[in-house]
Design a protein around this motif. Structure first.
Motif, PDB file in Angstrom:
ATOM      1  N   ILE B  36       0.828  -1.204   0.000  1.00 45.25           N
ATOM      2  CA  ILE B  36       0.000   0.000   0.000  1.00 45.25           C
ATOM      3  C   ILE B  36       0.862   1.254   0.000  1.00 45.25           C
ATOM      4  O   ILE B  36       0.543   2.235  -0.665  1.00 45.25           O
ATOM      5  N   PHE B  37       1.984   1.220   0.705  1.00 46.06           N
ATOM      6  CA  PHE B  37       2.872   2.380   0.693  1.00 46.06           C
ATOM      7  C   PHE B  37       3.501   2.569  -0.679  1.00 46.06           C
ATOM      8  O   PHE B  37       3.696   3.699  -1.131  1.00 46.06           O
ATOM      9  N   GLN B  38       3.832   1.461  -1.342  1.00 53.80           N
ATOM     10  CA  GLN B  38       4.374   1.567  -2.700  1.00 53.80           C
ATOM     11  C   GLN B  38       3.358   2.221  -3.621  1.00 53.80           C
ATOM     12  O   GLN B  38       3.695   3.101  -4.421  1.00 53.80           O
ATOM     13  N   GLU B  39       2.106   1.803  -3.475  1.00 51.15           N
ATOM     14  CA  GLU B  39       1.063   2.365  -4.328  1.00 51.15           C
ATOM     15  C   GLU B  39       0.793   3.826  -3.954  1.00 51.15           C
ATOM     16  O   GLU B  39       0.572   4.671  -4.831  1.00 51.15           O
ATOM     17  N   PHE B  40       0.806   4.109  -2.672  1.00 50.18           N
ATOM     18  CA  PHE B  40       0.665   5.498  -2.223  1.00 50.18           C
ATOM     19  C   PHE B  40       1.724   6.373  -2.869  1.00 50.18           C
ATOM     20  O   PHE B  40       1.427   7.446  -3.403  1.00 50.18           O
ATOM     21  N   GLN B 117      -3.808  24.781  -0.724  1.00 51.51           N
ATOM     22  CA  GLN B 117      -4.014  24.460  -2.146  1.00 51.51           C
ATOM     23  C   GLN B 117      -3.453  23.084  -2.468  1.00 51.51           C
ATOM     24  O   GLN B 117      -4.086  22.285  -3.154  1.00 51.51           O
ATOM     25  N   LEU B 118      -2.239  22.806  -1.941  1.00 49.46           N
ATOM     26  CA  LEU B 118      -1.646  21.492  -2.193  1.00 49.46           C
ATOM     27  C   LEU B 118      -2.519  20.389  -1.620  1.00 49.46           C
ATOM     28  O   LEU B 118      -2.742  19.351  -2.254  1.00 49.46           O
ATOM     29  N   LEU B 119      -3.056  20.621  -0.420  1.00 50.98           N
ATOM     30  CA  LEU B 119      -3.890  19.596   0.225  1.00 50.98           C
ATOM     31  C   LEU B 119      -5.094  19.245  -0.649  1.00 50.98           C
ATOM     32  O   LEU B 119      -5.520  18.087  -0.690  1.00 50.98           O
ATOM     33  N   GLY B 120      -5.600  20.237  -1.354  1.00 51.99           N
ATOM     34  CA  GLY B 120      -6.698  19.961  -2.285  1.00 51.99           C
ATOM     35  C   GLY B 120      -6.297  18.951  -3.340  1.00 51.99           C
ATOM     36  O   GLY B 120      -7.037  17.998  -3.632  1.00 51.99           O
ATOM     37  N   LEU B 121      -5.115  19.148  -3.912  1.00 56.25           N
ATOM     38  CA  LEU B 121      -4.610  18.193  -4.906  1.00 56.25           C
ATOM     39  C   LEU B 121      -4.362  16.832  -4.268  1.00 56.25           C
ATOM     40  O   LEU B 121      -4.595  15.787  -4.884  1.00 56.25           O
ATOM     41  N   LEU B 122      -3.877  16.841  -3.033  1.00 52.83           N
ATOM     42  CA  LEU B 122      -3.588  15.580  -2.341  1.00 52.83           C
ATOM     43  C   LEU B 122      -4.871  14.784  -2.110  1.00 52.83           C
ATOM     44  O   LEU B 122      -4.868  13.559  -2.218  1.00 52.83           O
ATOM     45  N   TYR B 123      -5.973  15.483  -1.802  1.00 50.21           N
ATOM     46  CA  TYR B 123      -7.242  14.796  -1.599  1.00 50.21           C
ATOM     47  C   TYR B 123      -7.645  14.017  -2.855  1.00 50.21           C
ATOM     48  O   TYR B 123      -8.142  12.895  -2.771  1.00 50.21           O
ATOM     49  N   ASP B 124      -7.444  14.635  -4.023  1.00 51.19           N
ATOM     50  CA  ASP B 124      -7.794  13.954  -5.274  1.00 51.19           C
ATOM     51  C   ASP B 124      -7.018  12.648  -5.409  1.00 51.19           C
ATOM     52  O   ASP B 124      -7.582  11.594  -5.718  1.00 51.19           O
ATOM     53  N   GLN B 125      -5.713  12.731  -5.200  1.00 55.41           N
ATOM     54  CA  GLN B 125      -4.891  11.528  -5.288  1.00 55.41           C
ATOM     55  C   GLN B 125      -5.287  10.512  -4.228  1.00 55.41           C
ATOM     56  O   GLN B 125      -5.335   9.307  -4.484  1.00 55.41           O
ATOM     57  N   PHE B 126      -5.576  11.039  -3.032  1.00 51.56           N
ATOM     58  CA  PHE B 126      -5.953  10.153  -1.934  1.00 51.56           C
ATOM     59  C   PHE B 126      -7.210   9.362  -2.275  1.00 51.56           C
ATOM     60  O   PHE B 126      -7.277   8.145  -2.029  1.00 51.56           O
ATOM     61  N   ASN B 127      -8.197  10.030  -2.853  1.00 45.34           N
ATOM     62  CA  ASN B 127      -9.443   9.339  -3.194  1.00 45.34           C
ATOM     63  C   ASN B 127      -9.213   8.254  -4.241  1.00 45.34           C
ATOM     64  O   ASN B 127      -9.789   7.169  -4.150  1.00 45.34           O
ATOM     65  N   GLN B 128      -8.374   8.539  -5.223  1.00 44.99           N
ATOM     66  CA  GLN B 128      -8.034   7.520  -6.211  1.00 44.99           C
ATOM     67  C   GLN B 128      -7.349   6.330  -5.531  1.00 44.99           C
ATOM     68  O   GLN B 128      -7.647   5.169  -5.825  1.00 44.99           O
ATOM     69  N   HIS B 129      -6.423   6.658  -4.650  1.00 47.05           N
ATOM     70  CA  HIS B 129      -5.674   5.635  -3.932  1.00 47.05           C
ATOM     71  C   HIS B 129      -6.607   4.729  -3.133  1.00 47.05           C
ATOM     72  O   HIS B 129      -6.533   3.496  -3.222  1.00 47.05           O
ATOM     73  N   GLU B 130      -7.519   5.334  -2.376  1.00 46.30           N
ATOM     74  CA  GLU B 130      -8.446   4.553  -1.564  1.00 46.30           C
ATOM     75  C   GLU B 130      -9.366   3.709  -2.446  1.00 46.30           C
ATOM     76  O   GLU B 130      -9.647   2.547  -2.129  1.00 46.30           O
ATOM     77  N   LYS B 131      -9.835   4.306  -3.537  1.00 46.69           N
ATOM     78  CA  LYS B 131     -10.749   3.573  -4.422  1.00 46.69           C
ATOM     79  C   LYS B 131     -10.061   2.338  -4.991  1.00 46.69           C
ATOM     80  O   LYS B 131     -10.670   1.265  -5.117  1.00 46.69           O
ATOM     81  N   GLN B 132      -8.785   2.492  -5.296  1.00 44.75           N
ATOM     82  CA  GLN B 132      -8.033   1.362  -5.850  1.00 44.75           C
ATOM     83  C   GLN B 132      -7.911   0.230  -4.833  1.00 44.75           C
ATOM     84  O   GLN B 132      -8.035  -0.945  -5.179  1.00 44.75           O
ATOM     85  N   ILE B 133      -7.694   0.602  -3.581  1.00 46.24           N
ATOM     86  CA  ILE B 133      -7.634  -0.414  -2.526  1.00 46.24           C
ATOM     87  C   ILE B 133      -8.981  -1.109  -2.387  1.00 46.24           C
ATOM     88  O   ILE B 133      -9.060  -2.336  -2.295  1.00 46.24           O
ATOM     89  N   GLU B 134     -10.049  -0.314  -2.395  1.00 47.77           N
ATOM     90  CA  GLU B 134     -11.381  -0.884  -2.226  1.00 47.77           C
ATOM     91  C   GLU B 134     -11.730  -1.832  -3.364  1.00 47.77           C
ATOM     92  O   GLU B 134     -12.396  -2.842  -3.164  1.00 47.77           O
ATOM     93  N   GLU B 135     -11.278  -1.496  -4.575  1.00 44.81           N
ATOM     94  CA  GLU B 135     -11.518  -2.393  -5.705  1.00 44.81           C
ATOM     95  C   GLU B 135     -10.728  -3.694  -5.533  1.00 44.81           C
ATOM     96  O   GLU B 135     -11.172  -4.762  -5.948  1.00 44.81           O
ATOM     97  N   THR B 136      -9.561  -3.578  -4.912  1.00 39.66           N
ATOM     98  CA  THR B 136      -8.737  -4.770  -4.722  1.00 39.66           C
ATOM     99  C   THR B 136      -9.370  -5.755  -3.743  1.00 39.66           C
ATOM    100  O   THR B 136      -9.356  -6.966  -3.970  1.00 39.66           O
ATOM    101  N   ILE B 137      -9.942  -5.233  -2.657  1.00 38.94           N
ATOM    102  CA  ILE B 137     -10.491  -6.126  -1.634  1.00 38.94           C
ATOM    103  C   ILE B 137     -11.964  -6.417  -1.838  1.00 38.94           C
ATOM    104  O   ILE B 137     -12.510  -7.321  -1.201  1.00 38.94           O
ATOM    105  N   GLY B 138     -12.620  -5.671  -2.730  1.00 39.36           N
ATOM    106  CA  GLY B 138     -14.044  -5.908  -2.977  1.00 39.36           C
ATOM    107  C   GLY B 138     -14.915  -5.025  -2.107  1.00 39.36           C
ATOM    108  O   GLY B 138     -14.733  -4.970  -0.889  1.00 39.36           O
ATOM    109  N   GLN B 139     -15.879  -4.361  -2.733  1.00 39.71           N
ATOM    110  CA  GLN B 139     -16.715  -3.373  -2.040  1.00 39.71           C
ATOM    111  C   GLN B 139     -17.396  -3.935  -0.792  1.00 39.71           C
ATOM    112  O   GLN B 139     -17.491  -3.262   0.221  1.00 39.71           O
TER     113      GLN B 139
END
Lengths: 161, 161
Positions: B36-40, B117-139
DNA sequence: TATTGTTATACTCTATAACTATA
DNA sequence: TATAGTTATAGAGTATAACAATA
């Protein structure tokens, strides 16, 4: 601890808002890993075995004669960082490094009798450790939890970078 | 890769028997955390933000004005190791260290406009990151998984040593 | 006397380059 | 030339001790 902190905004240790981190799986998994390793060390410190050493002993036990670099691969570490750990295990008389007669470059790894005996004690501690985790998360969740971890640990192997 | 390994026992990288480790929660959680850290890092390397930095920015954002040692406590690190990281964030103009007027020993932490402003961009990446994890383990497993992690991370806080 | 931020320091873990002996 | 094990080394992350300023 002075409670009169009507300072700028917040200065207390308590009542911290973790925001998005409360539900962040990456953050939760990092904190969980730290907690579980702390608990692992409480169970194994008397036997002077660390998590990575336990993994190495178990894999050598299950795959007698495997090469150092195969073990490093299995554990996901550099073969260069495997050397010191195997030195320590060998100096404690827990493993043997035998020269392979087919490929004289490689060392075949085996548990010694002493290593096998220690592993027996380690299994006892390991079972207690696992049971404690299962009690923490609740029996009915254990299978789903293990399945999720397996999916992340294995299915993300060669990710879609 | 020569496949003629009829050596002592095993020498191949594949077909390793992980034994007890296959079901060991501690082992699985360690491997998962690495993945997960690698993907982060793949998601955040363009913004030059590491996991610990993201956590710090989010907590400062949610608790404007908190002290350095309170942040260190919240993140579970020594206050002495917080200094260098905050130096780096401050040099990048992402946070401010303001002298507290109530307790002149402490520094109150705030995000700068640039940090927000940076945190706003980080949130976008964070949401993608979390969604990818959720897809991996199944909703259907996400809630149970998060709950288990929370229990381990928090309920084991002051363990029954 | 205790606490905040800081520096210096050390220990672990991890990553890279280069060497040797074998293949 | 490529690979197995090794050494040396450097970078993170984390832990303790000690100091100056302040409480």
């Amino acid at each position: 601890m002075s409670e009169k902190n009507t300072n700028d905004s917040k200065s207390n240790d308590a009542n911290i808002d973790y925001g998005i981190l409360n539900d962040a799986i990456g953050y939760l998994i990092r904190r969980s890993q730290i907690k579980i390793f702390q608990e692992f060390n409480r169970h194994f410190e008397a036997l002077e075995i660390k998590p990575a050493q336990f993994s190495a002993l178990e894999i050598i036990n299950r795959n007698p004669g495997l090469r150092q670099s195969a073990l490093a691969n299995a554990l996901g570490v550099q073969r260069t960082n495997m050397v010191g750990m195997l030195d320590a295990l060998q100096e404690r008389g827990l493993i043997d490094r035998k020269l392979s007669n087919e490929d004289k470059r490689s060392h075949a790894l085996f548990l010694t009798r002493k290593g096998q005996q220690l592993l027996g004690l380690l299994y006892d501690q390991f079972n207690q450790h696992e049971k404690q985790i299962e009690e923490t998360i609740g029996q009915c969740n254990v299978e789903v939890f293990r399945e999720c971890l397996s999916k992340i640990a294995h299915k993300l192997d060669s990710s879609d970078i």
